[in-house]
Each structure stands twice: as structure tokens, then as C-alpha cells.
Scaffold this motif. Structure first.
Motif, PDB file in Angstrom:
ATOM      1  N   ALA A 102      14.659  17.341 -19.588  1.00  0.00           N
ATOM      2  CA  ALA A 102      13.201  17.413 -19.604  1.00  0.00           C
ATOM      3  C   ALA A 102      12.691  18.635 -20.362  1.00  0.00           C
ATOM      4  O   ALA A 102      13.422  19.599 -20.608  1.00  0.00           O
ATOM      5  N   ASP A 103      11.414  18.590 -20.693  1.00  0.00           N
ATOM      6  CA  ASP A 103      10.732  19.759 -21.233  1.00  0.00           C
ATOM      7  C   ASP A 103      10.820  20.894 -20.216  1.00  0.00           C
ATOM      8  O   ASP A 103      10.578  20.693 -19.020  1.00  0.00           O
ATOM      9  N   LEU A 104      11.147  22.080 -20.702  1.00  0.00           N
ATOM     10  CA  LEU A 104      11.275  23.255 -19.834  1.00  0.00           C
ATOM     11  C   LEU A 104      10.393  24.355 -20.425  1.00  0.00           C
ATOM     12  O   LEU A 104      10.876  25.273 -21.070  1.00  0.00           O
ATOM     13  N   PRO A 105       9.082  24.259 -20.204  1.00  0.00           N
ATOM     14  CA  PRO A 105       8.165  25.172 -20.892  1.00  0.00           C
ATOM     15  C   PRO A 105       8.084  26.545 -20.234  1.00  0.00           C
ATOM     16  O   PRO A 105       8.238  26.689 -19.024  1.00  0.00           O
ATOM     17  N   GLU A 106       7.808  27.531 -21.060  1.00  0.00           N
ATOM     18  CA  GLU A 106       7.380  28.828 -20.568  1.00  0.00           C
ATOM     19  C   GLU A 106       5.875  28.753 -20.335  1.00  0.00           C
ATOM     20  O   GLU A 106       5.183  27.899 -20.910  1.00  0.00           O
ATOM     21  N   PRO A 107       5.323  29.633 -19.490  1.00  0.00           N
ATOM     22  CA  PRO A 107       3.878  29.636 -19.281  1.00  0.00           C
ATOM     23  C   PRO A 107       3.123  29.730 -20.604  1.00  0.00           C
ATOM     24  O   PRO A 107       3.456  30.531 -21.474  1.00  0.00           O
ATOM     25  N   GLY A 108       2.122  28.871 -20.762  1.00  0.00           N
ATOM     26  CA  GLY A 108       1.304  28.880 -21.962  1.00  0.00           C
ATOM     27  C   GLY A 108       1.823  28.026 -23.102  1.00  0.00           C
ATOM     28  O   GLY A 108       1.179  27.951 -24.152  1.00  0.00           O
ATOM     29  N   GLU A 109       2.950  27.344 -22.921  1.00  0.00           N
ATOM     30  CA  GLU A 109       3.496  26.488 -23.975  1.00  0.00           C
ATOM     31  C   GLU A 109       3.067  25.039 -23.768  1.00  0.00           C
ATOM     32  O   GLU A 109       2.987  24.559 -22.639  1.00  0.00           O
ATOM     33  N   SER A 110       2.830  24.351 -24.869  1.00  0.00           N
ATOM     34  CA  SER A 110       2.569  22.914 -24.863  1.00  0.00           C
ATOM     35  C   SER A 110       3.814  22.188 -25.337  1.00  0.00           C
ATOM     36  O   SER A 110       4.778  22.799 -25.823  1.00  0.00           O
TER      37      SER A 110
END
Length: 248
Positions: A102-110
Motif C-alpha cells: 500500500a501507499d505509505l505516505p509521510e505527513p503532507g504527501e499525496s
């Protein structure tokens, strides 16, 4: 028993967890598979304003109205964005986040921050249609390796073909995780078999990110990115093993 809540990815719906759900319930666990706004059986509710926050609120409200606590929240593919946002909103209802390839974003990433090389493709496909969603149109032959069982493959295509992914869900960044959401146990289940370039592209990068993060437990499945459909038994085994770790 503590519940599993399974969140589908792009062009999906709660339907594609069918075999995973059946096996988890046979093992005695409550399982819920909500469908995100504008997808699956809720496709008729899609509109140009649907974005990532819409999908986050879908799940926040689902947890609330179903009165769910101590939830293992599983997100497949795009739904990694969704479960990250849910953890920011209601961490007190959750015991673990599971990122299934899955997508594993950092805060603020789209999503577009995670996969900038695909942004032009998405934007152009949206403009070819109604401007706010991208419809799935895959030839069956392209999925022969991904979903080898022809019956399952046709079942998947009958439900996913023509589905529209609202492009606003990919443009909007996930909010910053609050401290409670950040310390929730997180597991990344990486699917090591490469199909359609997914392991060598975005989800290979997400696996590397997970492995480099000391706050993320990393495990691999001998499966491909379509694991909920193509290898449900391996998904179930991994989830039950994780549940065993929690309850020991």
C-alpha cells in the motif's frame, strides 16, 4: 473478538475482499469491508468533489456508527492513504495499521507525491472523460499473470471494469499524523512478485520506505499486488499471524 476492517484500493470496492473475508470469519473474527464513496456499489455517489478526505471520513464514520473498537485496520494499495488519515482522526479506535502493498505516505504527501511519474497519465485520462475521474479499462490478457485463475479473473474484471477513481483522491495530501496516530503499531506486507511493473515501481519504493522506518514492521508475502484476489489465503495467514502477535 476484535474486528478487522479491510479497505480496498483504487477502482475497487468492499467486494474484492470476498475470499479474505470468508476465511477470517471462518476463523471466528468479525470482518467489515466498507466501500469508499464513488466506488463499487457506491459508484452512483461519485462527484467532482470526492477527494482523499471524503474517503477518510467514510471510514471514520463507519467505525463510529458500527461502534468498532480495537480494530486492525487494513489498507490495500491506494487505501494506505486512507488508513493513514483515519489513524490521525480516531487512533483510539485502532490497535494496528496494516499496509498491504500500500501507499505509505509521510505527513503532507499525496499519492501524486509518491508516484509523480504517473501524474500526467492520470490527469490526461481524467480529461478524456468527465474531468474528475479515471475509468479502469484493462484487457483481460494483461491480468493473466496477475490473476492466473480465469474464473477469479473474470469475476474481478466484471466488477472493476468501468469503475472510476476520483482524481481528487490522488491530488490531496494526507494530513499530519497526530502523536497518538503516529505511535500505533504499523505493519507493511510487501508483495514480492512483480506484475505490471508494480514491484519495480511505486510499491517497490513503498517497501523500501517501510524497511527503512524503524517504526514499521516489514514482512513479505509470496504474492503479487492483486493479493486480496489472487492469493487470499496468504493474506489471511499474514493477518492471523499479526493478530496472534497482538493477543499474545
Amino acid at each position: 473478538m476484535k474486528p478487522f476492517v479491510l479497505i480496498h484500493g483504487a477502482w475497487g470496492g468492499g467486494w474484492y475482499w470476498r475470499d479474505v473475508t470468508r476465511a477470517l470469519r471462518q476463523a471466528g473474527f468479525p470482518v467489515l469491508t466498507p466501500t469508499l464513496t464513488g466506488m463499487g456499489e457506491r459508484a452512483h455517489l461519485g462527484h467532482a468533489g470526492v477527494n482523499l478526505e471524503t474517503h477518510i471520513q467514510d471510514i471514520v464514520h463507519h467505525l463510529s456508527y458500527e461502534d468498532l473498537w480495537e480494530v486492525t485496520l487494513v489498507g490495500h494499495s491506494y487505501a494506505g492513504m486512507v488508513i493513514t488519515g483515519v489513524a490521525d482522526s480516531v487512533p483510539e479506535r485502532l490497535t494496528r495499521l496494516v499496509y498491504l502493498d500500500a501507499d505509505l505516505p509521510e505527513p503532507g504527501e499525496s499519492r501524486f507525491d509518491l508516484q509523480p511519474e504517473e501524474r500526467t497519465w492520470w490527469e490526461e485520462r481524467a480529461q478524456e472523460g468527465d474531468g474528475w475521474r479515471v475509468n479502469l479499462d484493462l484487457p483481460e490478457a494483461l491480468l493473466t499473470d496477475a490473476i492466473p485463475d480465469s474464473t477469479v479473473r473474470r469475476w474481478y474484471l466484471e466488477r472493476s471494469q468501468g469503475q472510476g477513481q476520483p482524481i481528487g483522491t490522488l491530488r490531496q495530501p494526507v494530513r499530519a499524523l497526530n502523536p497518538a496516530g503516529r505511535v500505533l503499531p504499523r505493519t507493511f506486507l510487501g508483495c514480492r512478485q512483480d506484475v505490471l511493473g508494480m514491484r519495480s515501481g511505486l510499491y517497490g519504493r513503498m517497501a523500501q520506505r517501510a524497511q527503512a522506518d524503524p517504526q514499521v514492521q516489514y514482512q513479505e508475502l509470496e504474492a503479487n499486488h492483486f493479493a486480496p484476489v489472487s492469493a487470499p489465503a496468504r493474506v489471511v495467514e499474514a493477518l492471523l499471524n499479526l493478530r496472534g502477535q497482538v493477543e499474545q
